[in-house]
Write an enzyme that holds these catalytic residues in place. Structure first.
Site, PDB file in Angstrom:
ATOM      1  N   ARG A   1      13.706  -3.085   7.971  1.00  0.00           N
ATOM      2  CA  ARG A   1      13.132  -2.585   9.218  1.00  0.00           C
ATOM      3  C   ARG A   1      13.252  -3.658  10.284  1.00  0.00           C
ATOM      4  NH1 ARG A   1       7.204  -0.337   7.680  1.00  0.00           N
ATOM      5  NH2 ARG A   1       6.753  -1.198   9.734  1.00  0.00           N
TER       6      ARG A   1
ATOM      7  N   LYS B   1       0.817  -1.215   0.000  1.00  0.00           N
ATOM      8  CA  LYS B   1       0.000   0.000   0.000  1.00  0.00           C
ATOM      9  C   LYS B   1       0.847   1.259   0.000  1.00  0.00           C
ATOM     10  CE  LYS B   1      -1.305  -0.351   4.824  1.00  0.00           C
ATOM     11  NZ  LYS B   1      -0.116   0.183   5.431  1.00  0.00           N
TER      12      LYS B   1
ATOM     13  N   ARG C   1       1.408  -7.573  14.359  1.00  0.00           N
ATOM     14  CA  ARG C   1       0.871  -6.544  13.449  1.00  0.00           C
ATOM     15  C   ARG C   1      -0.254  -7.124  12.606  1.00  0.00           C
ATOM     16  NH1 ARG C   1       6.431  -5.729  11.079  1.00  0.00           N
ATOM     17  NH2 ARG C   1       5.728  -4.180   9.609  1.00  0.00           N
TER      18      ARG C   1
ATOM     19  N   ARG D   1      11.186  -7.513   2.211  1.00  0.00           N
ATOM     20  CA  ARG D   1      11.233  -6.127   1.713  1.00  0.00           C
ATOM     21  C   ARG D   1      12.405  -5.341   2.304  1.00  0.00           C
ATOM     22  NH1 ARG D   1       5.814  -3.176   4.148  1.00  0.00           N
ATOM     23  NH2 ARG D   1       6.326  -3.447   6.336  1.00  0.00           N
TER      24      ARG D   1
ATOM     25  N   ARG E   1      -6.105   2.487  12.408  1.00  0.00           N
ATOM     26  CA  ARG E   1      -5.621   1.123  12.616  1.00  0.00           C
ATOM     27  C   ARG E   1      -6.546   0.348  13.549  1.00  0.00           C
ATOM     28  NH1 ARG E   1      -0.489   1.240  10.200  1.00  0.00           N
ATOM     29  NH2 ARG E   1       0.912  -0.313  11.027  1.00  0.00           N
TER      30      ARG E   1
HETATM   31  P1  AMP Z   1       3.652   0.858   9.299  1.00  0.00           P
HETATM   32  O1  AMP Z   1       4.821   1.584   8.681  1.00  0.00           O
HETATM   33  O2  AMP Z   1       2.338   1.352   8.804  1.00  0.00           O
HETATM   34  O3  AMP Z   1       3.819  -0.626   9.208  1.00  0.00           O
HETATM   35  O4  AMP Z   1       3.701   1.230  10.854  1.00  0.00           O
HETATM   36  C1  AMP Z   1       4.775   0.861  11.666  1.00  0.00           C
HETATM   37  C2  AMP Z   1       4.371   0.887  13.116  1.00  0.00           C
HETATM   38  O5  AMP Z   1       3.999   2.235  13.503  1.00  0.00           O
HETATM   39  C3  AMP Z   1       3.162   0.046  13.483  1.00  0.00           C
HETATM   40  O6  AMP Z   1       3.481  -1.332  13.659  1.00  0.00           O
HETATM   41  C4  AMP Z   1       2.712   0.718  14.782  1.00  0.00           C
HETATM   42  O7  AMP Z   1       3.565   0.372  15.862  1.00  0.00           O
HETATM   43  C5  AMP Z   1       2.946   2.192  14.470  1.00  0.00           C
HETATM   44  N1  AMP Z   1       1.738   2.786  13.863  1.00  0.00           N
HETATM   45  C6  AMP Z   1       1.575   3.172  12.574  1.00  0.00           C
HETATM   46  N2  AMP Z   1       0.335   3.659  12.388  1.00  0.00           N
HETATM   47  C7  AMP Z   1      -0.310   3.576  13.571  1.00  0.00           C
HETATM   48  C8  AMP Z   1      -1.618   3.890  14.020  1.00  0.00           C
HETATM   49  N3  AMP Z   1      -2.540   4.385  13.186  1.00  0.00           N
HETATM   50  N4  AMP Z   1      -1.917   3.661  15.326  1.00  0.00           N
HETATM   51  C9  AMP Z   1      -1.000   3.176  16.177  1.00  0.00           C
HETATM   52  N5  AMP Z   1       0.245   2.826  15.820  1.00  0.00           N
HETATM   53  C10 AMP Z   1       0.602   3.021  14.527  1.00  0.00           C
END
Ligand code: AMP
Length: 224
Positions: free
Chosen positions: A162, A13, A174, A127, A88
């Site tokens: 990451r 995404k 996640r 990735r 989320r």
């Molecule tokens: P992502 O890059 O979208 O995979 O986000 C990485 C991490 O950031 C997630 O696993 C959460 O720990 C935190 N995170 C991102 N977006 C949110 C959200 N909307 N609410 C809470 N934590 C978030």
């Protein structure tokens, strides 16, 4: 055009979002990206968020919700925005809905990328992030987007993985949050799906995330 983007970690995404950002010149707001920038810069926000992110937990709502709702009020969002990674959970969805209504901001599209959990997991571990642009597609497990040696296939930038992508327990956590239809991320998506069913302004779109990147982009653009 204002768009909400849903898809499990590993569904591409971020990559699709950055293609739309270029096409429509809209603000691309990635909640995870904002946290990672803050961690890198050593800010208070970054310090608070780091342990949650490393463990694959959500950063608490009292930190995340105001951060994103404030971001949507910035000038660059007047041209349209694309929200990726927020909401989320169901509480975040309700707060976003309230805030958009209060601001008179329409929500035009809600996009859900469909991808089975096992496929998403395989993609995550492969990735790699480009230092110049996190959304340059690089994945050591997918032939079509294999890095150039250890460099980014798009720009030659340095690549890294990451930490939360290499930790099995963090990936599972996640995905538990994402695929949760009761109060997790899919519950947030379905909250807006129900809303779209009763609205002339909002449309809910699903995409087959198991196709290659270009096909997903074509399907997306044809449905907007
Ligand atoms: P992502 O890059 O979208 O995979 O986000 C990485 C991490 O950031 C997630 O696993 C959460 O720990 C935190 N995170 C991102 N977006 C949110 C959200 N909307 N609410 C809470 N934590 C978030």
């Amino acid at each position: 055009m204002n768009i909400l983007f849903f898809g499990p970690n590993g569904s591409g995404k971020g990559t699709q979002g950055s293609i739309l950002k270029e096409k429509y010149n809209s603000a691309h707001i990635e909640s995870g990206g904002i946290f990672r920038e803050n961690i890198k810069a050593g800010t208070e926000l970054g310090k608070k968020a780091k342990s949650f992110i490393d463990a694959g937990d959500l950063v608490p709502d009292e930190i995340t919700i105001p951060m994103i709702l404030d971001r949507l009020k910035q000038d660059d969002c007047k041209n349209g925005w694309l929200l990726d990674g927020f909401p989320r959970n169901k509480v975040q969805a309700e707060k976003l809905d309230e805030s958009l209504k209060a601001a008179g901001m329409p929500l035009n599209y809600i996009v859900e990328i469909l991808l089975p959990r096992e496929t998403a997991k395989l993609r995550i571990t492969g990735r790699r992030l480009c230092a110049n642009d996190n959304n340059h597609p690089n994945n050591i497990g997918i032939d079509a987007i294999k890095p150039n040696g250890d460099k980014c296939r798009v720009c030659g930038g340095d690549l890294s993985a990451r930490a939360d992508d290499q930790d099995d327990a963090a990936i599972d956590k996640r995905h538990d949050i994402y695929y949760n239809t009761v109060d997790g991320t899919l519950a947030a998506a379905y909250y807006f799906k129900d809303m779209a069913a009763k609205s002339d302004v909002s449309k809910y779109i699903t995409l087959d995330g198991s196709a290659d990147m270009k096909s997903v982009t074509n399907e997306l653009i044809s449905k907007l």
